[in-house]
Motif scaffolding. Sequence first.
Motif, PDB file in Angstrom:
ATOM      1  N   ALA A  62       0.850  -1.192   0.000  1.00  0.00           N
ATOM      2  CA  ALA A  62       0.000   0.000   0.000  1.00  0.00           C
ATOM      3  C   ALA A  62       0.884   1.239   0.000  1.00  0.00           C
ATOM      4  N   PHE A  63       0.400   2.288  -0.644  1.00  0.00           N
ATOM      5  CA  PHE A  63       1.177   3.533  -0.756  1.00  0.00           C
ATOM      6  C   PHE A  63       0.234   4.699  -0.498  1.00  0.00           C
ATOM      7  N   PHE A  64       0.671   5.630   0.356  1.00  0.00           N
ATOM      8  CA  PHE A  64      -0.106   6.863   0.518  1.00  0.00           C
ATOM      9  C   PHE A  64       0.728   8.043   0.058  1.00  0.00           C
ATOM     10  N   HIS A  65       0.137   8.836  -0.843  1.00  0.00           N
ATOM     11  CA  HIS A  65       0.835   9.985  -1.424  1.00  0.00           C
ATOM     12  C   HIS A  65       0.425  11.239  -0.659  1.00  0.00           C
ATOM     13  N   HIS A  66       1.284  11.682   0.252  1.00  0.00           N
ATOM     14  CA  HIS A  66       0.956  12.827   1.107  1.00  0.00           C
ATOM     15  C   HIS A  66       1.027  14.153   0.361  1.00  0.00           C
ATOM     16  N   THR A  67       1.760  14.187  -0.734  1.00  0.00           N
ATOM     17  CA  THR A  67       1.978  15.419  -1.477  1.00  0.00           C
ATOM     18  C   THR A  67       1.017  15.492  -2.656  1.00  0.00           C
ATOM     19  N   TYR A  68       0.794  16.693  -3.152  1.00  0.00           N
ATOM     20  CA  TYR A  68      -0.092  16.864  -4.300  1.00  0.00           C
ATOM     21  C   TYR A  68       0.394  16.018  -5.476  1.00  0.00           C
ATOM     22  N   PHE A  69      -0.539  15.394  -6.195  1.00  0.00           N
ATOM     23  CA  PHE A  69      -0.190  14.643  -7.401  1.00  0.00           C
ATOM     24  C   PHE A  69      -0.783  15.381  -8.590  1.00  0.00           C
ATOM     25  N   ALA A  99      -9.469   8.098  -2.109  1.00  0.00           N
ATOM     26  CA  ALA A  99      -9.232   9.433  -1.557  1.00  0.00           C
ATOM     27  C   ALA A  99      -9.328   9.348  -0.043  1.00  0.00           C
ATOM     28  N   HIS A 100      -8.272   9.783   0.632  1.00  0.00           N
ATOM     29  CA  HIS A 100      -8.207   9.721   2.097  1.00  0.00           C
ATOM     30  C   HIS A 100      -7.534  10.993   2.618  1.00  0.00           C
ATOM     31  N   PRO A 101      -8.261  12.102   2.709  1.00  0.00           N
ATOM     32  CA  PRO A 101      -7.625  13.320   3.223  1.00  0.00           C
ATOM     33  C   PRO A 101      -7.178  13.135   4.668  1.00  0.00           C
ATOM     34  N   VAL A 102      -5.927  13.434   4.932  1.00  0.00           N
ATOM     35  CA  VAL A 102      -5.395  13.264   6.285  1.00  0.00           C
ATOM     36  C   VAL A 102      -6.184  14.139   7.256  1.00  0.00           C
ATOM     37  N   GLY A 103      -6.554  13.547   8.377  1.00  0.00           N
ATOM     38  CA  GLY A 103      -7.323  14.276   9.374  1.00  0.00           C
ATOM     39  C   GLY A 103      -6.438  14.890  10.441  1.00  0.00           C
ATOM     40  N   LEU A 104      -7.073  15.551  11.375  1.00  0.00           N
ATOM     41  CA  LEU A 104      -6.380  16.272  12.443  1.00  0.00           C
ATOM     42  C   LEU A 104      -6.489  15.509  13.757  1.00  0.00           C
ATOM     43  N   ASP A 105      -5.446  15.609  14.567  1.00  0.00           N
ATOM     44  CA  ASP A 105      -5.496  15.091  15.933  1.00  0.00           C
ATOM     45  C   ASP A 105      -6.202  16.144  16.791  1.00  0.00           C
ATOM     46  N   VAL A 106      -7.526  16.097  16.789  1.00  0.00           N
ATOM     47  CA  VAL A 106      -8.323  17.108  17.480  1.00  0.00           C
ATOM     48  C   VAL A 106      -8.057  17.085  18.982  1.00  0.00           C
ATOM     49  N   GLY A 152      -1.123  19.809  -1.385  1.00  0.00           N
ATOM     50  CA  GLY A 152      -1.739  18.493  -1.331  1.00  0.00           C
ATOM     51  C   GLY A 152      -2.972  18.476  -0.455  1.00  0.00           C
ATOM     52  N   LEU A 153      -2.899  19.112   0.714  1.00  0.00           N
ATOM     53  CA  LEU A 153      -4.050  19.160   1.616  1.00  0.00           C
ATOM     54  C   LEU A 153      -4.099  20.500   2.346  1.00  0.00           C
ATOM     55  N   ASN A 154      -3.312  20.673   3.382  1.00  0.00           N
ATOM     56  CA  ASN A 154      -3.169  21.821   4.274  1.00  0.00           C
ATOM     57  C   ASN A 154      -3.868  21.565   5.598  1.00  0.00           C
ATOM     58  N   LEU A 155      -3.074  21.084   6.557  1.00  0.00           N
ATOM     59  CA  LEU A 155      -3.593  20.789   7.890  1.00  0.00           C
ATOM     60  C   LEU A 155      -3.760  22.035   8.749  1.00  0.00           C
ATOM     61  N   VAL A 200     -10.537  31.515   5.156  1.00  0.00           N
ATOM     62  CA  VAL A 200     -10.392  31.831   3.736  1.00  0.00           C
ATOM     63  C   VAL A 200      -9.311  30.908   3.195  1.00  0.00           C
ATOM     64  N   LEU A 201      -9.690  30.058   2.250  1.00  0.00           N
ATOM     65  CA  LEU A 201      -8.811  28.968   1.824  1.00  0.00           C
ATOM     66  C   LEU A 201      -8.658  28.952   0.309  1.00  0.00           C
ATOM     67  N   SER A 202      -7.427  28.768  -0.127  1.00  0.00           N
ATOM     68  CA  SER A 202      -7.157  28.634  -1.557  1.00  0.00           C
ATOM     69  C   SER A 202      -7.917  27.446  -2.133  1.00  0.00           C
ATOM     70  N   GLU A 203      -8.562  27.660  -3.276  1.00  0.00           N
ATOM     71  CA  GLU A 203      -9.271  26.554  -3.912  1.00  0.00           C
ATOM     72  C   GLU A 203      -8.312  25.579  -4.583  1.00  0.00           C
ATOM     73  N   PHE A 204      -7.011  25.855  -4.521  1.00  0.00           N
ATOM     74  CA  PHE A 204      -6.005  24.940  -5.052  1.00  0.00           C
ATOM     75  C   PHE A 204      -5.353  24.106  -3.945  1.00  0.00           C
ATOM     76  N   ALA A 205      -5.833  24.239  -2.721  1.00  0.00           N
ATOM     77  CA  ALA A 205      -5.414  23.352  -1.630  1.00  0.00           C
ATOM     78  C   ALA A 205      -6.330  22.141  -1.625  1.00  0.00           C
ATOM     79  N   GLY A 206      -5.761  20.964  -1.381  1.00  0.00           N
ATOM     80  CA  GLY A 206      -6.580  19.763  -1.368  1.00  0.00           C
ATOM     81  C   GLY A 206      -7.724  19.849  -0.378  1.00  0.00           C
ATOM     82  N   ALA A 207      -7.493  20.521   0.756  1.00  0.00           N
ATOM     83  CA  ALA A 207      -8.526  20.635   1.781  1.00  0.00           C
ATOM     84  C   ALA A 207      -9.762  21.373   1.278  1.00  0.00           C
ATOM     85  N   ALA A 208      -9.614  22.172   0.225  1.00  0.00           N
ATOM     86  CA  ALA A 208     -10.755  22.926  -0.299  1.00  0.00           C
ATOM     87  C   ALA A 208     -11.862  22.003  -0.784  1.00  0.00           C
TER      88      ALA A 208
END
Length: 767
Positions: free
Chosen positions: A417-424, A509-516, A650-653, A672-680
């Motif tokens: 298994a491979f997870f790509h943390h950076t934008y592809f 698709a698995h956006p990395v979550g936050l340690d709330v 890729g995301l933006n935590l 206010v978030l860039s629409e080019f961030a994965g988190a958008a």
Amino acid sequence: MLLATDLDGTFLAGHPENRQRLYQLIGAHPEIKLAFVTGRGLEVVLPILSDPTIPVPDYIICDVGATVVDGRSRQAVQPLQSDIDTRWPGERAVAEAMAAFDALERQEVPQQRRCSYFCTAEAVAPGIEHIAAGLGCDVLHSAQRYLDILPRGVNKGSTLSALVRHLGLEHDSVLVAGDTLNDLSMYEAGFIGVCVGESEPALLEATHGRARVLHARHTGCGGILEAMAHFGFLGGSGIEAEVQAMDAPGKAELVMVYHRLPYEEVFDNGRLARRRPSSPNGIIPTLLSFFGNNRKGSWVAWAVHDPKKALPFETHTEVDRERYPDLVAARVALSQDDVDTFYKRFSKEAFWPTLHTFWERAIFREEDWTVFLKVNRLFAERAAAEAAEGAVVWIHDYNLWMVPATLRELRPDLKIAFFHHTYFPSADVFNVLPWRRDIVGSLLQCDYIGFHIPRQAENFVDVARGAAPLKVLETRACAPRYLTYGCAVGLDEVSTAIEVNGRRIGLGAHPVGLDVERVRTVLAAPQTAARMAALRRELAGTRVILSVERLDYTKGTLEKLVAFERLLEAHPELCGKVSLLAVCVPAAKEMTVYDELQTRIEQAVGKVNGRFARVGWTPVQFFFRALPFEEVVAWYAMADVMWITPLRDGLNLVAKEYVATQGLTGGQGVLVLSEFAGAAAELHGAVLTNPHDLHDLTAKLYFAIAMNRAEAEARLRELFEIVCHNDIQRWGQDFLDAVKAQPAAPPARPADSVVASPPAATEVSAA
């Protein structure tokens, strides 16, 4: 020895264990030269060369003998190719002449110096051969359905014979392998040969009675191994001497392959000591949590080894005896030079800018790629040694792109298994990389690949489609979790399973979550409360716009400063009432690529403050240093607007950290978030902005500042629910669940694999 082999049904066929054994045998013997001899066109052979498990041929004879090239440079072998070219009347002349025969259906595949058709045996009319002869061409019909018009005297056998003479090889040092009638010319040229198991009956009949041709029992590569043993190409012991016992598998049920150890290593009084990571990286604790409940595991990561310090290198160390008694750190020994090249220089100078669509900044060095391959192989070898039979190996990010290639070769039983943390990025950007085929070929050895958002997964599918024939097996709608048409990285449907070269690869698709909970713990600390109270006093009467990011040209820091300057120009009433607090974490001192950017940012800050500052008010407060996480959380709590504007991310935590802090403190801050961030694509409720458009940057910032309380609270509620539900633990568990759902790898030792000389019952044609 030269192994000249057909591809389909021969070198690409047979049981996976036999294929692996033959491929490794060729790799272990430099004296074995390899030639692909195929009916495919060169364009269709290229995808095979992207598969890292398949040996790279020394020569390629394709188009049924009409094309001959060097296997590595892919340039024509001269003067052989020129001689063939002079015999070919041209595609247009042949196609127009054959148009008179309705029974011929042109094959829509790449083809050079030949015209290929579908045609049944009954439909092969005498007129076809007559017209072909008039054009100076031959006709070849095979497998009861394929018909090729070729230059006169050109076929697989004639071109192979010319190549053997050109190379000065002995005739008896060549072994040819095939399975259909269009391979017959290779046997007729007098070479030692094998018709692999399940060959076309017409080929078996045509080669019956040839003493130098073996009719093998095993299919594909198994048949080639039979022939190598039967004819003694590897000496008196045959392939028995080449069969090596597989290393005993390790004990780890889950192997984590990460560029960082789960602890920090420091030298204290000449001794190597370990301590918990100081970075607020929530991923490492989450990954560690999967080794609870007595799950046996290994964490593979690099460690610097300096022989000058005369300290013995420990491959295995404990991670946490009390919490994870069955987890070991499996350290990969690297020199400091290797680390600097592989991680700090090459990854950041070649891959990072390309992945983030700044390919014009990329620097490609072949010598750095060589180091990258070496390091990735060391990681793969260590992972292979750690993993138990059928274990899951979870590889992380682009620094380890080439690990799957070697790992699949060493341990075909593993679930990779491979997870790509950076934008592809999209295919037109990714394909700038000189080694794109190698990288994609390696990733296609995985059983499952995860990305942050659907758009990135679909970008990978497009890249893979350009490297090899690809079939989409499964798709899934992206809504309601992800935006579809509402942002630059949105998508309505995503591929979740593809098939390439007969292998199934799952995608997700698995956006990395936050340690709330970590944020909650920080907020509960007395020192955080005290800092928040102090900030309230300092900022009384001022609206705070907060920006937190690393120093990087992908983060849009310069664009943000220009937009803020425009905001103050357009709305002078905001002067003295709003301040931009910008925290910019510097890059490592070795990364000099960012020095110029730092200077330009400092100049831009000076310009804004020089124009608008007044006594008691500074428009931009700029912190060019890393702040403790506790300090950052306090600022999150105080900020009225969080302004995150990467040009590509890729995301933006950071966006999720802000949302969690505001939600836990009952705030009403606006993201206010860039629409080019994965988190958008995931964070419904954010105010999306285009960082490439200064007008939009300015307008959306003003919109956020002026937003009424009810709307701000409603947006934050929606965001907070998303961040809390899709936290870091859910991310990791969902990913592993998806990996487990993938089909199992084939068994390591099939009963019908060839491990020695062929059985006595194998039919060999008589003289």
